[in-house]
Scaffold this motif. Sequence first.
Motif, short mmCIF file in Angstrom:
data_model
loop_
_atom_site.label_atom_id
_atom_site.label_comp_id
_atom_site.label_asym_id
_atom_site.label_seq_id
_atom_site.Cartn_x
_atom_site.Cartn_y
_atom_site.Cartn_z
N SER A 48 24.75 28.15 18.11
CA SER A 48 26.19 27.90 18.24
C SER A 48 26.73 27.48 16.88
O SER A 48 25.95 27.13 15.99
CB SER A 48 26.44 26.78 19.25
N ASP A 49 28.06 27.52 16.71
CA ASP A 49 28.64 27.24 15.40
C ASP A 49 28.34 25.83 14.89
O ASP A 49 28.36 25.57 13.70
CB ASP A 49 30.15 27.49 15.42
N GLU B 108 23.11 43.83 8.49
CA GLU B 108 23.85 42.62 8.82
C GLU B 108 23.99 41.70 7.61
O GLU B 108 25.03 41.10 7.39
CB GLU B 108 23.15 41.90 9.98
N TYR C 147 28.38 46.85 7.46
CA TYR C 147 29.28 45.69 7.55
C TYR C 147 29.74 45.44 8.98
O TYR C 147 30.24 46.33 9.66
CB TYR C 147 30.51 45.93 6.67
N ARG C 148 29.53 44.21 9.46
CA ARG C 148 30.09 43.80 10.75
C ARG C 148 30.86 42.53 10.52
O ARG C 148 30.29 41.51 10.10
CB ARG C 148 28.98 43.59 11.77
N GLU C 149 32.19 42.60 10.76
CA GLU C 149 33.04 41.45 10.51
C GLU C 149 32.52 40.25 11.31
O GLU C 149 32.15 40.39 12.47
CB GLU C 149 34.49 41.77 10.91
N GLY C 150 32.49 39.12 10.70
CA GLY C 150 31.98 37.92 11.38
C GLY C 150 30.53 37.67 11.00
O GLY C 150 30.20 36.62 10.46
N VAL C 151 29.69 38.68 11.23
CA VAL C 151 28.26 38.51 10.92
C VAL C 151 28.07 38.45 9.40
O VAL C 151 27.38 37.58 8.86
CB VAL C 151 27.42 39.68 11.52
N GLU D 194 30.18 37.56 7.16
CA GLU D 194 30.73 36.30 6.63
C GLU D 194 29.79 35.13 6.96
O GLU D 194 29.62 34.22 6.15
CB GLU D 194 32.12 36.05 7.22
N LYS D 195 29.18 35.18 8.15
CA LYS D 195 28.21 34.13 8.51
C LYS D 195 27.06 34.12 7.51
O LYS D 195 26.62 33.08 7.03
CB LYS D 195 27.68 34.41 9.93
N TYR D 196 26.59 35.31 7.15
CA TYR D 196 25.52 35.38 6.15
C TYR D 196 26.02 34.96 4.76
O TYR D 196 25.24 34.53 3.92
CB TYR D 196 24.90 36.78 6.11
#
Length: 614
Positions: free
Chosen positions: A408-409, A512, A571-575, A577-579
Amino acid sequence: MDTIPMNPWAFLKAKVGASMSTGSGPLYMGFDLSTQQLKGLCVDSDLKLVYEAKVDFDADLQKYGIEKGVLTNPTEGEVFAPPAMWLEAVDLVLDRLREEGLDFSRVKGLSGAGMQHGTVFWSREAEALLKALDSKKSLVEQLAPKGTYVPNGAFAHPMSPNWQDASTQKQCDLFDEHLGSPQTLANATGSKAHHRFSGPQILRYKTKYPEHYEKTSRISLVSAFLASVFLGKFAPMDISDVTGMNLWDVGKGAFSDDLLELAAGSKEAARALKQKLGHVPESGGDSFGNISSYFTSRYNFPKDCQIIPFTGDNPSTILALPLRPSDAMVSLGTSTTFLMSTPVWKPDPAYHFMNHPTTAGLYMFMLCYKNGGLAREQIRDQVPGTTNKSWDSFNSVALATPPVSLESDSDNMRLGLYFPRPEIVPNLHAGQWRFNYSPTTGKLTETSSDFLSDDARNIVESQFLSLRLRSTNLLKAEQDLTTGKTLPPQPRRVYLVGGGSANPAIAQIAGEVLGSVEGVYKLDIGGNACALGSAYKSVWACERKAGQTFEDLIGSRWDESQFVKKVAEGYREGVFEKYGVAVEGFEKMERVVLGEEGEEYGKMTGGVVFRSAK
Ligand SMILES: Nc1ncnc2c1ncn2[C@@H]1O[C@H](COP(=O)(O)OP(=O)(O)O)[C@@H](O)[C@H]1O
Ligand SMILES: O=C(CO)[C@@H](O)[C@H](O)COP(=O)(O)O
């Protein structure tokens, strides 16, 4: 996605079988003399793969006492391999190609690649022996008649230092200081000093084995060693591979007299060393001449089969497809290497710049990790359920684990360094480290490095996070192909090659972490991009029109739909950026580990300039 065949070579035989026995047009060969295998293949003028065979050193030539292709002396950090074993592999791989049905008389040109930085020390008798080879006897019995125990036959020293060697820290310090700093050495040669590079290796060899050095008439890189065997005399070193030595001044297009003097010990000795290294031609595409009569008589190669300059395994790999400056290649072999072709010369101690193997004005950007395939195998073997070296359990666990183990975040990211062998990037001794990283507070906490099944995902992430951290500066913002939206800096495509490119879980995680606008691809034309690149170089060298570049000729014959295959999204938005947040934690983690190890910071990081000194 292809299922991975039990015996990929048997699979390949079936796959290319239709074109194997037919046809009379010209064929071109490429070889890859890598850490664990010698691979040889043939393509036709349309770049189609028609024959392929390999010799696996551990499986086929165990009598040399090697493990994973090499011998080691851990007390001194030495890793080396016997050139005698490679000679035996040359005859064996050609015998296997003949058994496959290859008619050598169709082979018009031949090139190859050698694992980079390794040096072979030829004796004074070597060239005469190469010129007088008797086709009724094997290469090894003529060139290394007493095996690998003493300097003998064609070799002044029975072993070749391997790229995994870590015995030259003292010599590297001298190289880094000699022109002022690691940055000035990188400005001149494309790299700061590295353990495995030939300059520091030659300096150590000369000090440790002065008598062998004295008897050395010629020093070849592994690529030039193999070319010499096929040519029947000493072959020059290649214009790209020579930039992996810490001795070649890229701007001047010549060996650096200063660095030769450091390696050799005096001005006079430097002149002698320059002679031992030989002349380096500017072009990577001009034939060295006809193949040796040993191969015409023993295998029926035509007398005018051309020997095209052999290069390093990594420069050869970028020739396996028409690589654009915004594309990245990741070679998942024994080493992990990240490769880009670029017109920009931007040397930095954190990475390598090398001459492009075919095209003046282009350069190859490279990152190289020692802990690639073998480190992943070590984790794989601990994953519950793993049997017979299968990757299935590893892959299931890797894909079932969320990115950086973040449930979780508000959770912590799980980050680690997995270095069963001393690492190059960063310059760090062998070890295992695990940390929890809080993306909200930026706090890092070291945890136990005992195996957890999350390691299956985390080791792959660790390797790709390191690539992302160090390649970002070379990448630019890209446009999303469907929405037109501007995306953060990332490659346009990621191409995976080498043994690990068969793995779908690794491909997914690569996309990812690294992103890539068009996605992740692998070559769909057989297992070996490196040997393929060499075969394409032969096609270009033998069939090009006056002035035609490699990119132009290969681009015009390239069949995208048949030669490459998309294996994962990018590229997967969200993933992505998490990386991006994980990269920050990863950067901090490296600083902590390097700091804790109590070495001088700049030296231990290999001069890596950490962009955000948080
Ligand atoms: N399905 C797979 N998944 C992950 N790694 C693999 C797979 N198949 C082979 N490998 C890895 O590929 C490595 C060998 O790659 P290769 O490119 O042939 O090596 P090299 O050129 O260094 O001799 C092995 O160390 C192995 O870990
Ligand atoms: O040292 C390097 C590149 O700098 C290695 O990439 C070697 O060139 C060996 O590669 P593989 O055996 O993994 O193909």
